[in-house]
Write a protein that holds these residues in place. Structure first.
Motif, short mmCIF file in Angstrom:
data_model
loop_
_atom_site.label_atom_id
_atom_site.label_comp_id
_atom_site.label_asym_id
_atom_site.label_seq_id
_atom_site.Cartn_x
_atom_site.Cartn_y
_atom_site.Cartn_z
N VAL A 1 -0.34 -9.99 -9.49
CA VAL A 1 0.23 -11.35 -9.46
C VAL A 1 1.23 -11.51 -10.60
N GLU A 2 0.87 -11.03 -11.79
CA GLU A 2 1.78 -11.14 -12.93
C GLU A 2 3.08 -10.38 -12.67
N ALA A 3 2.98 -9.19 -12.06
CA ALA A 3 4.18 -8.42 -11.75
C ALA A 3 5.05 -9.15 -10.74
N ALA A 4 4.42 -9.80 -9.75
CA ALA A 4 5.18 -10.55 -8.75
C ALA A 4 5.85 -11.77 -9.35
N ARG A 5 5.17 -12.45 -10.28
CA ARG A 5 5.75 -13.64 -10.91
C ARG A 5 7.01 -13.31 -11.70
N GLN A 6 7.09 -12.10 -12.20
CA GLN A 6 8.30 -11.70 -12.92
C GLN A 6 9.50 -11.59 -11.99
N ILE A 7 9.22 -11.49 -10.69
CA ILE A 7 10.28 -11.38 -9.70
C ILE A 7 10.69 -12.75 -9.17
N GLY A 8 9.69 -13.60 -8.94
CA GLY A 8 10.00 -14.93 -8.43
C GLY A 8 8.74 -15.69 -8.09
N ALA A 9 8.90 -16.94 -7.68
CA ALA A 9 7.77 -17.79 -7.31
C ALA A 9 7.27 -17.40 -5.92
N PRO A 10 6.02 -17.76 -5.60
CA PRO A 10 5.52 -17.47 -4.24
C PRO A 10 6.44 -18.03 -3.18
N TYR B 1 4.15 -10.67 -3.49
CA TYR B 1 2.75 -11.09 -3.62
C TYR B 1 1.85 -10.44 -2.56
N GLY B 2 2.44 -9.63 -1.68
CA GLY B 2 1.64 -8.92 -0.70
C GLY B 2 0.63 -8.00 -1.33
N ALA B 3 0.97 -7.41 -2.48
CA ALA B 3 0.05 -6.49 -3.16
C ALA B 3 -1.21 -7.20 -3.60
N SER B 4 -1.07 -8.36 -4.23
CA SER B 4 -2.25 -9.08 -4.70
C SER B 4 -3.09 -9.60 -3.54
N ARG B 5 -2.44 -10.02 -2.46
CA ARG B 5 -3.22 -10.48 -1.30
C ARG B 5 -4.04 -9.35 -0.70
N PHE B 6 -3.44 -8.17 -0.59
CA PHE B 6 -4.18 -7.05 -0.01
C PHE B 6 -5.34 -6.64 -0.92
N GLU C 1 0.17 1.69 -13.24
CA GLU C 1 1.59 2.00 -13.20
C GLU C 1 2.09 2.03 -11.75
N ALA C 2 1.29 2.63 -10.86
CA ALA C 2 1.68 2.69 -9.44
C ALA C 2 1.72 1.29 -8.84
N ASP C 3 0.79 0.42 -9.25
CA ASP C 3 0.83 -0.97 -8.78
C ASP C 3 2.12 -1.65 -9.22
N ARG C 4 2.46 -1.49 -10.49
CA ARG C 4 3.66 -2.15 -11.02
C ARG C 4 4.91 -1.65 -10.32
N ILE C 5 5.04 -0.33 -10.18
CA ILE C 5 6.20 0.25 -9.51
C ILE C 5 6.24 -0.21 -8.06
N GLY C 6 5.07 -0.25 -7.42
CA GLY C 6 5.01 -0.65 -6.02
C GLY C 6 5.46 -2.07 -5.80
N VAL C 7 5.02 -3.00 -6.66
CA VAL C 7 5.43 -4.40 -6.52
C VAL C 7 6.94 -4.52 -6.67
N GLN C 8 7.51 -3.82 -7.63
CA GLN C 8 8.96 -3.86 -7.83
C GLN C 8 9.70 -3.30 -6.61
N ASN C 9 9.14 -2.23 -6.05
CA ASN C 9 9.82 -1.58 -4.92
C ASN C 9 9.79 -2.45 -3.66
N VAL D 1 0.83 -1.20 0.00
CA VAL D 1 0.00 0.00 0.00
C VAL D 1 0.87 1.25 0.00
N LEU D 2 1.84 1.30 0.89
CA LEU D 2 2.71 2.47 0.98
C LEU D 2 3.52 2.67 -0.30
#
Length: 490
Positions: A259-268, A213-218, A196-204, A135-136
């Motif tokens: 979820v797709e953005a998180a998968r680009q980083i790694g598995a759950p 994967y915290g973003a998709s759970r929230f 865009e903010a979601d994508r940047i946030g997941v990367q950050n 969220v932050l």
């Protein structure tokens, strides 16, 4: 709800009948959804005169959301996470301060100066550090990407085009079409910003070491909370794709993309979740309405600060809104309560005769007393709705109760009258005894299930479902003995 006089009451129940689905920044910006108590608390002090625009905005936001919520350990925890995210971001030179707002709404937003606002309602929905970090990080992305300034530019363009068509080309119809097209473009632009903010946030959050994967759970929990609220209000759950023209993407779409953005980083399983640290930080936090703002217990609404109480008709659910207290029933009945002041020399009969619903024909005024207070009521019949309007003189104010029904049968009207008659003063002991609900973190005992833990909640309606949504649990998901879970009690 502000105390102010309104000469004519327009569209009283548009908000009540189509109550917005609970959402976060993610769905509502501060200028679009402002929630206040019946009597707004004093705004926090701002910088010495002359105040800056930012300090004025900070004061307005805090006052509109019930003031700043004080829980020092939780505040420190939130700001430590913000600092960690800032250090891992593309713009580590920026500085952020997290401010908690005393509101049950699920919301978060940021000012360009780095002030990050989160409500109590949002903190209650999150279940671990990575969800809060998501969220932050999302709000930080809005600031770093300068989305507010970009949106303002788009809004100015939309209005400018419509004015050119209207004023220079003298084409009113064409101006309306141009403005409508501009709004469609702006909606699409806003959706793009959110994604865009979601994508940047997941990367950050991933760079900061949190579970991406915290973003998709929230987002999933937020959507389930919205559907639960809709069900409690007798509305249909939000449907994917139906909010395409809203200023923010639908929750299912955002969950999928997160979820797709998180998968680009790694598995759950990658990254830190630290559920225990988060639950420890929010343990004991006030949940729902603060008594200083008025609060509901089932059908009863109490306002200890103003010293009154009344009961809604059977089947109603309360919504303590920004301009008024609202109530809706699954069969379409609605109520609104607000307050006003009589003009010098004005009587209750004169007041109510001048303040009926526009487009509805008022009937005769009936005078009576409620628990020692002067009151008047009348029925106003419109084309589709019939209204029961009551004004009660209590202290220096006039409290207005307006009920609406498509078919005002004697039975329905009797329920409205009983609700009006239930208005009474609270004793000092009752006001002193009013306590907020609190979020308590407990450990599940051997044999505990969703049902047994839900029985400890201060809710009777949909308690198991509320417990599951509050804890991010799938329906029927087994609960491990010793697991820490959230319950709501008095």
């Amino acid at each position: 709800m502000r105390l102010h006089a309104i000469r004519k009451i327009r569209s009283l129940f548009v908000v009540a009948l189509a109550a917005a689905v609970v959402a976060g920044c993610a769905a509502v910006k501060p200028e679009e959804s402002v929630r206040e108590p019946l009597v707004p608390p004093e705004a926090p002090k701002v910088a010495p005169s002359p105040p800056t625009a930012v300090s004025q905005e900070q004061a307005r936001i805090a006052a509109a959301y019930g003031g700043v919520y004080e829980k020092p350990d939780l505040s420190s925890y939130l700001n430590r996470i913000a600092d960690r995210l800032t250090a891992a971001s593309d713009r580590p030179e920026l500085r952020y301060k997290v401010v908690m707002l005393n509101s049950p709404l699920i919301n978060a937003f940021a000012l360009p100066n780095g002030s990050l606002y989160v409500t109590r309602g949002l903190l209650a929905v999150a279940n671990d550090s990575s969800e809060l970090a998501a969220v932050l990080a999302h709000e930080m992305a809005h600031v770093s990407a300068r989305h507010a300034m970009q949106r303002a530019d788009e809004e100015r363009k939309a209005v400018l085009v419509s004015r050119v068509v209207s004023d220079i080309l003298q084409d009113q119809e064409g101006a309306a079409v141009a403005l409508a097209r501009g709004k469609l473009s702006l909606a699409s632009f806003s959706r793009a910003q959110e994604l865009e903010a979601d994508r940047i946030g997941v990367q950050n959050i991933a760079r900061a070491g949190f579970d991406p994967y915290g973003a998709s759970r929230f987002l999933l929990s937020m959507g389930r909370q919205a559907d639960l609220r809709s069900a409690a209000l007798g509305q249909k759950p939000s449907q994917p794709g139906l909010d395409f023209l809203s200023t923010h993407p639908s929750t299912p779409e955002r969950v999928q993309l997160a979820v797709e953005a998180a998968r680009q980083i790694g598995a759950p399983g990658v990254g830190e979740r630290d559920r225990d640290a988060y639950l420890t930080a929010i343990d004991g936090m006030v949940y729902g309405d603060d008594p200083s703002q008025g609060f509901a217990r089932g059908r009863q609404f109490l306002h200890p600060r103003l010293g009154f109480s009344f009961f809604a008709p059977a089947g109603f659910t309360f919504e303590n809104g920004s301009e008024a207290l609202l109530g809706v029933a699954p069969d379409g009945r609605a109520l609104r309560m607000d307050a006003a002041k009589l003009a010098p020399g004005q009587t209750l009969e004169g007041y109510i005769a001048e303040n009926w619903v526009d487009g509805a024909a008022p009937g005769p005024v009936e005078k009576f007393q409620i628990n020692g207070m002067d009151a008047v009521t009348l029925i106003a019949r419109g084309r589709d709705w019939t209204f029961r309007f009551a004004a009660i003189h209590y202290g220096p104010d006039v409290y207005r109760l307006i009920f609406a029904a498509r078919d005002l049968t004697p039975e329905v009207d009797n329920g409205f009258r009983q609700s009006i008659q239930s208005f009474r003063r609270l004793s000092q002991a009752e006001s002193d005894a009013a306590r907020p609900l609190r979020l308590d973190v407990v450990r599940a005992r051997p044999g505990d299930t969703e049902a047994t833990l839900a029985s400890r909640m201060a809710f009777q309606d949909r308690a198991p479902e509320r417990f599951a949504v509050l804890n991010g649990l799938a329906p029927g998901e087994p609960i491990r003995p010793g697991a820490r879970v959230k319950v709501i009690d008095e």
